[in-house]
Write a protein that holds these residues in place. Structure first.
Motif, PDB file in Angstrom:
ATOM      1  N   LEU A 126      -6.269  -9.315   9.141  1.00  0.00           N
ATOM      2  CA  LEU A 126      -5.564 -10.102  10.150  1.00  0.00           C
ATOM      3  C   LEU A 126      -4.498 -10.982   9.510  1.00  0.00           C
ATOM      4  O   LEU A 126      -3.390 -11.136  10.059  1.00  0.00           O
ATOM      5  N   ALA A 127      -4.805 -11.538   8.336  1.00  0.00           N
ATOM      6  CA  ALA A 127      -3.813 -12.366   7.635  1.00  0.00           C
ATOM      7  C   ALA A 127      -2.584 -11.536   7.265  1.00  0.00           C
ATOM      8  O   ALA A 127      -1.445 -12.011   7.370  1.00  0.00           O
ATOM      9  N   TYR A 128      -2.784 -10.288   6.851  1.00  0.00           N
ATOM     10  CA  TYR A 128      -1.659  -9.405   6.552  1.00  0.00           C
ATOM     11  C   TYR A 128      -0.809  -9.173   7.796  1.00  0.00           C
ATOM     12  O   TYR A 128       0.426  -9.230   7.750  1.00  0.00           O
ATOM     13  N   ALA A 129      -1.485  -8.890   8.920  1.00  0.00           N
ATOM     14  CA  ALA A 129      -0.746  -8.627  10.156  1.00  0.00           C
ATOM     15  C   ALA A 129       0.038  -9.854  10.604  1.00  0.00           C
ATOM     16  O   ALA A 129       1.194  -9.753  11.040  1.00  0.00           O
ATOM     17  N   GLU A 130      -0.573 -11.032  10.486  1.00  0.00           N
ATOM     18  CA  GLU A 130       0.118 -12.247  10.915  1.00  0.00           C
ATOM     19  C   GLU A 130       1.256 -12.611   9.965  1.00  0.00           C
ATOM     20  O   GLU A 130       2.269 -13.179  10.380  1.00  0.00           O
ATOM     21  N   ALA A 131       1.108 -12.272   8.680  1.00  0.00           N
ATOM     22  CA  ALA A 131       2.211 -12.492   7.739  1.00  0.00           C
ATOM     23  C   ALA A 131       3.404 -11.629   8.101  1.00  0.00           C
ATOM     24  O   ALA A 131       4.568 -12.058   8.008  1.00  0.00           O
ATOM     25  N   GLU A 132       3.133 -10.423   8.546  1.00  0.00           N
ATOM     26  CA  GLU A 132       4.214  -9.531   8.980  1.00  0.00           C
ATOM     27  C   GLU A 132       4.913 -10.107  10.208  1.00  0.00           C
ATOM     28  O   GLU A 132       6.129  -9.983  10.368  1.00  0.00           O
ATOM     29  N   ILE A 133       4.134 -10.753  11.081  1.00  0.00           N
ATOM     30  CA  ILE A 133       4.722 -11.364  12.281  1.00  0.00           C
ATOM     31  C   ILE A 133       5.563 -12.582  11.904  1.00  0.00           C
ATOM     32  O   ILE A 133       6.697 -12.762  12.388  1.00  0.00           O
ATOM     33  N   ASP A 134       5.040 -13.435  11.025  1.00  0.00           N
ATOM     34  CA  ASP A 134       5.706 -14.698  10.701  1.00  0.00           C
ATOM     35  C   ASP A 134       6.891 -14.523   9.752  1.00  0.00           C
ATOM     36  O   ASP A 134       7.840 -15.319   9.789  1.00  0.00           O
ATOM     37  N   PHE A 135       6.818 -13.508   8.898  1.00  0.00           N
ATOM     38  CA  PHE A 135       7.888 -13.328   7.900  1.00  0.00           C
ATOM     39  C   PHE A 135       8.389 -11.882   7.913  1.00  0.00           C
ATOM     40  O   PHE A 135       8.262 -11.152   6.930  1.00  0.00           O
ATOM     41  N   PRO A 136       8.968 -11.442   9.016  1.00  0.00           N
ATOM     42  CA  PRO A 136       9.374 -10.044   9.122  1.00  0.00           C
ATOM     43  C   PRO A 136      10.498  -9.651   8.181  1.00  0.00           C
ATOM     44  O   PRO A 136      10.637  -8.474   7.854  1.00  0.00           O
ATOM     45  N   ASP A 137      11.291 -10.611   7.717  1.00  0.00           N
ATOM     46  CA  ASP A 137      12.457 -10.279   6.891  1.00  0.00           C
ATOM     47  C   ASP A 137      12.228 -10.524   5.407  1.00  0.00           C
ATOM     48  O   ASP A 137      13.148 -10.368   4.609  1.00  0.00           O
ATOM     49  N   GLU A 138      11.022 -10.930   5.033  1.00  0.00           N
ATOM     50  CA  GLU A 138      10.738 -11.216   3.627  1.00  0.00           C
ATOM     51  C   GLU A 138      10.465  -9.918   2.878  1.00  0.00           C
ATOM     52  O   GLU A 138       9.445  -9.269   3.086  1.00  0.00           O
ATOM     53  N   GLU A 139      11.361  -9.535   1.990  1.00  0.00           N
ATOM     54  CA  GLU A 139      11.190  -8.282   1.257  1.00  0.00           C
ATOM     55  C   GLU A 139       9.988  -8.323   0.317  1.00  0.00           C
ATOM     56  O   GLU A 139       9.362  -7.301   0.046  1.00  0.00           O
ATOM     57  N   GLU A 151       2.015  -7.852  16.745  1.00  0.00           N
ATOM     58  CA  GLU A 151       1.223  -8.776  17.560  1.00  0.00           C
ATOM     59  C   GLU A 151       0.020  -8.065  18.194  1.00  0.00           C
ATOM     60  O   GLU A 151      -1.071  -8.622  18.282  1.00  0.00           O
ATOM     61  N   LEU A 152       0.232  -6.822  18.629  1.00  0.00           N
ATOM     62  CA  LEU A 152      -0.858  -6.069  19.254  1.00  0.00           C
ATOM     63  C   LEU A 152      -1.934  -5.725  18.235  1.00  0.00           C
ATOM     64  O   LEU A 152      -3.134  -5.824  18.515  1.00  0.00           O
ATOM     65  N   VAL A 153      -1.495  -5.325  17.047  1.00  0.00           N
ATOM     66  CA  VAL A 153      -2.450  -5.010  15.988  1.00  0.00           C
ATOM     67  C   VAL A 153      -3.254  -6.263  15.622  1.00  0.00           C
ATOM     68  O   VAL A 153      -4.474  -6.224  15.483  1.00  0.00           O
ATOM     69  N   ALA A 154      -2.560  -7.378  15.474  1.00  0.00           N
ATOM     70  CA  ALA A 154      -3.221  -8.628  15.089  1.00  0.00           C
ATOM     71  C   ALA A 154      -4.237  -9.065  16.131  1.00  0.00           C
ATOM     72  O   ALA A 154      -5.336  -9.524  15.788  1.00  0.00           O
ATOM     73  N   GLU A 155      -3.904  -8.920  17.406  1.00  0.00           N
ATOM     74  CA  GLU A 155      -4.825  -9.338  18.457  1.00  0.00           C
ATOM     75  C   GLU A 155      -6.106  -8.507  18.427  1.00  0.00           C
ATOM     76  O   GLU A 155      -7.220  -9.042  18.570  1.00  0.00           O
ATOM     77  N   ASP A 156      -5.983  -7.208  18.222  1.00  0.00           N
ATOM     78  CA  ASP A 156      -7.184  -6.372  18.163  1.00  0.00           C
ATOM     79  C   ASP A 156      -8.014  -6.668  16.921  1.00  0.00           C
ATOM     80  O   ASP A 156      -9.251  -6.643  16.968  1.00  0.00           O
ATOM     81  N   LEU A 157      -7.375  -6.954  15.802  1.00  0.00           N
ATOM     82  CA  LEU A 157      -8.122  -7.339  14.600  1.00  0.00           C
ATOM     83  C   LEU A 157      -8.849  -8.661  14.817  1.00  0.00           C
ATOM     84  O   LEU A 157      -9.975  -8.853  14.352  1.00  0.00           O
ATOM     85  N   ARG A 158      -8.193  -9.575  15.531  1.00  0.00           N
ATOM     86  CA  ARG A 158      -8.817 -10.862  15.829  1.00  0.00           C
ATOM     87  C   ARG A 158     -10.058 -10.660  16.701  1.00  0.00           C
ATOM     88  O   ARG A 158     -11.122 -11.267  16.475  1.00  0.00           O
ATOM     89  N   LEU A 159      -9.943  -9.794  17.707  1.00  0.00           N
ATOM     90  CA  LEU A 159     -11.088  -9.516  18.575  1.00  0.00           C
ATOM     91  C   LEU A 159     -12.224  -8.845  17.809  1.00  0.00           C
ATOM     92  O   LEU A 159     -13.403  -9.125  18.050  1.00  0.00           O
ATOM     93  N   ALA A 160     -11.867  -7.958  16.881  1.00  0.00           N
ATOM     94  CA  ALA A 160     -12.890  -7.291  16.073  1.00  0.00           C
ATOM     95  C   ALA A 160     -13.644  -8.296  15.216  1.00  0.00           C
ATOM     96  O   ALA A 160     -14.880  -8.245  15.106  1.00  0.00           O
ATOM     97  N   ALA A 161     -12.916  -9.221  14.599  1.00  0.00           N
ATOM     98  CA  ALA A 161     -13.555 -10.241  13.768  1.00  0.00           C
ATOM     99  C   ALA A 161     -14.441 -11.163  14.594  1.00  0.00           C
ATOM    100  O   ALA A 161     -15.543 -11.542  14.177  1.00  0.00           O
ATOM    101  N   ARG A 162     -13.988 -11.509  15.792  1.00  0.00           N
ATOM    102  CA  ARG A 162     -14.781 -12.388  16.653  1.00  0.00           C
ATOM    103  C   ARG A 162     -16.064 -11.691  17.112  1.00  0.00           C
ATOM    104  O   ARG A 162     -17.107 -12.334  17.258  1.00  0.00           O
ATOM    105  N   ALA A 163     -15.996 -10.377  17.336  1.00  0.00           N
ATOM    106  CA  ALA A 163     -17.194  -9.645  17.754  1.00  0.00           C
ATOM    107  C   ALA A 163     -18.274  -9.714  16.677  1.00  0.00           C
ATOM    108  O   ALA A 163     -19.456  -9.893  16.973  1.00  0.00           O
ATOM    109  N   LEU A 164     -17.876  -9.574  15.415  1.00  0.00           N
ATOM    110  CA  LEU A 164     -18.849  -9.702  14.320  1.00  0.00           C
ATOM    111  C   LEU A 164     -19.321 -11.146  14.180  1.00  0.00           C
ATOM    112  O   LEU A 164     -20.494 -11.391  13.886  1.00  0.00           O
ATOM    113  N   GLY A 165     -18.408 -12.095  14.379  1.00  0.00           N
ATOM    114  CA  GLY A 165     -18.773 -13.508  14.283  1.00  0.00           C
ATOM    115  C   GLY A 165     -19.801 -13.913  15.318  1.00  0.00           C
ATOM    116  O   GLY A 165     -20.643 -14.783  15.065  1.00  0.00           O
TER     117      GLY A 165
END
Length: 435
Positions: A166-179, A398-412
């Motif tokens: 999820l952190a990887y997905a959110e990094a892609e969202i927050d920093f889309p132009d960072e090579e 954003e869609l990928v991140a949301e599903d990963l977040r839901l998956a983590a919450r289900a285990l939590g």
């Protein structure tokens, strides 16, 4: 939090009884009962307990004191090991009840405090409950493993990997132009696939853990007068069922509880399967068929002259021919017995132990033991599948991140890391008060 107390051993006459006190007032309670401070933690001390109000002696016993956070609940805990007579226990509880800073514990409150102070996760709490209720060796092993954290650690390891993804997905969202970040989403595919495969394998366990916890159902089925009730009595070691030469004696399903290969087994004697003569017998046959269909394992019993063959048998059934004492023929693949004399019972019991024991032997990973675990894992798997599909379709991060977040919450939810308030009362309410 209030300081609580309760009897932690079973009520009734015994050699020793244990009363627990947990909370900030535990030290003060000990001083009031003994007239002195608890002393060094974790050392058993012989103390005379007295009524704080009257000074009358209550008992002579052992005192153990555990300082927070090195205790079961994570709070200061005192254990009073006293004689287990009803009058002694009642007098001690009465004396504690008169202390204004103490109150009687609610059912499961000691364990709930252990959970709230991070001493146990929810799976470990459930393991403790199962350990208290364990009837057989296999149940004990499974429950102890879960109480010691094997199941919780597995789920938390998966959750940690999901949080990282999820952190990887959110990094892609927050920093889309960072090579320097590169295409982080591309790196998620293999990890999502690996997690989905591991969770799917965990779910595909044949519900062994739940069956071991609840018990295995074994049904004896066959035609009337094949000797089903006699076999039940032999296996149970007692006269549990009425035996008669009259066909149709067994009208309802009779049960006995056995321990086979360390697994709890409910052995059911069912009505003889034939064209019923009346409404009562028809109902017995209907129940027998339903029980046979739902059973985890079936003993299909036939006997010469009982009008039976193995047409009822299905794959996985144990085929048994009764009345060896009458020289009954035993076809290949079947086990011959005499329920009258006990001949062949050793071979049948060995077959039961082998079949049941092999199905519930120790696993590399801990097994799912409750429906709520399976529900949470299924929710996690569904969210992972959606995340994988979104990645393959090139959809927004954003869609990928949301599903990963839901998956983590289900285990939590399974371990108690998130969304647990609705579960607490359900999980703890059936615990003994002093547990």
């Amino acid at each position: 939090m209030n300081t609580i107390y309760a009897l932690s051993t079973a009520p009734g006459r015994a050699g020793v009884a244990v009363i627990r006190i947990s909370g900030a007032g535990a030290r003060e309670a000990v001083t009031a009962l003994t007239g002195e401070a608890p002393g060094r933690p974790r050392e058993a001390k012989l103390r005379r307990f007295r009524d704080p109000e009257s000074g009358a002696p209550l008992d002579l016993g052992l005192l153990l004191f555990f300082e927070a956070p090195a205790s079961f609940t994570g709070e200061d805990v005192a254990e009073l090991h006293i004689h287990g007579g009803r009058a002694v226990v009642a007098a001690m509880l009465r004396a504690l009840g008169h202390m204004h800073f103490l109150r009687a514990a609610a059912p499961g409150e000691f364990t709930r405090r252990a959970f709230e102070h991070g001493k146990l996760d929810l799976t470990a709490v459930e393991g403790l409950a199962d350990l208290i209720d364990a009837e057989t060796e296999a149940q004990r092993v499974q429950a102890l493993r879960q109480m010691e954290g094997a199941l919780g650690k597995l789920y938390e390891s998966w959750r940690a990997r999901l949080v990282k993804a999820l952190a990887y997905a959110e990094a892609e969202i927050d920093f889309p132009d960072e090579e320097v970040l590169g295409d982080l989403l591309a790196k998620l595919g293999p990890e999502i696939h690996a997690l989905a495969s591991e969770i799917a394998a965990h779910l595909d366990d044949g519900r062994k853990g739940e069956r071991l916890r609840d018990g295995v159902e074994v049904a004896i089925v066959g035609p009337p007068n094949a000797g089903k009730s006699s076999l039940l009595n032999r296996l149970a070691g007692r006269e549990a069922a009425i035996v008669s030469e009259e066909a149709g004696t067994t009208r309802d399903v009779l049960e006995v509880r056995l321990d086979i290969a360390g697994v709890p087994v409910t052995l059911a004697d069912t009505a003889g399967l034939r064209e019923a003569a009346n409404a009562i017998e028809r109902e017995g046959v209907r129940r027998a068929l339903a029980r046979a269909e739902a059973a985890d394992l079936r003993l299909v019993l036939v006997a010469p002259g009982a009008g039976g063959d193995f047409s009822l048998a299905r794959e996985g059934d144990i085929r048994v021919v009764n009345k060896l004492d009458l020289d009954a023929e035993v076809p290949e693949g079947a086990i011959g017995i005499s329920a009258l004399t006990g001949q062949g019972l050793d071979a049948l019991e060995a077959a039961l132990r082998e079949k049941i024991g092999a199905a519930y032997e120790a696993q590399e990973h801990p097994l799912i033991t409750r429906a709520r675990h399976r529900e949470g894992l299924s929710d996690c798997a569904a969210s992972l599948a959606r995340a994988g599909q979104a990645l393959e379709a090139g959809r927004d991060a954003e869609l990928v991140a949301e599903d990963l977040r839901l998956a983590a919450r289900a285990l939590g939810r399974i371990t108690g890391r998130v969304d647990v308030e609705d579960l607490l009362d359900v999980i703890f309410r059936d615990f003994c008060i002093g547990k």
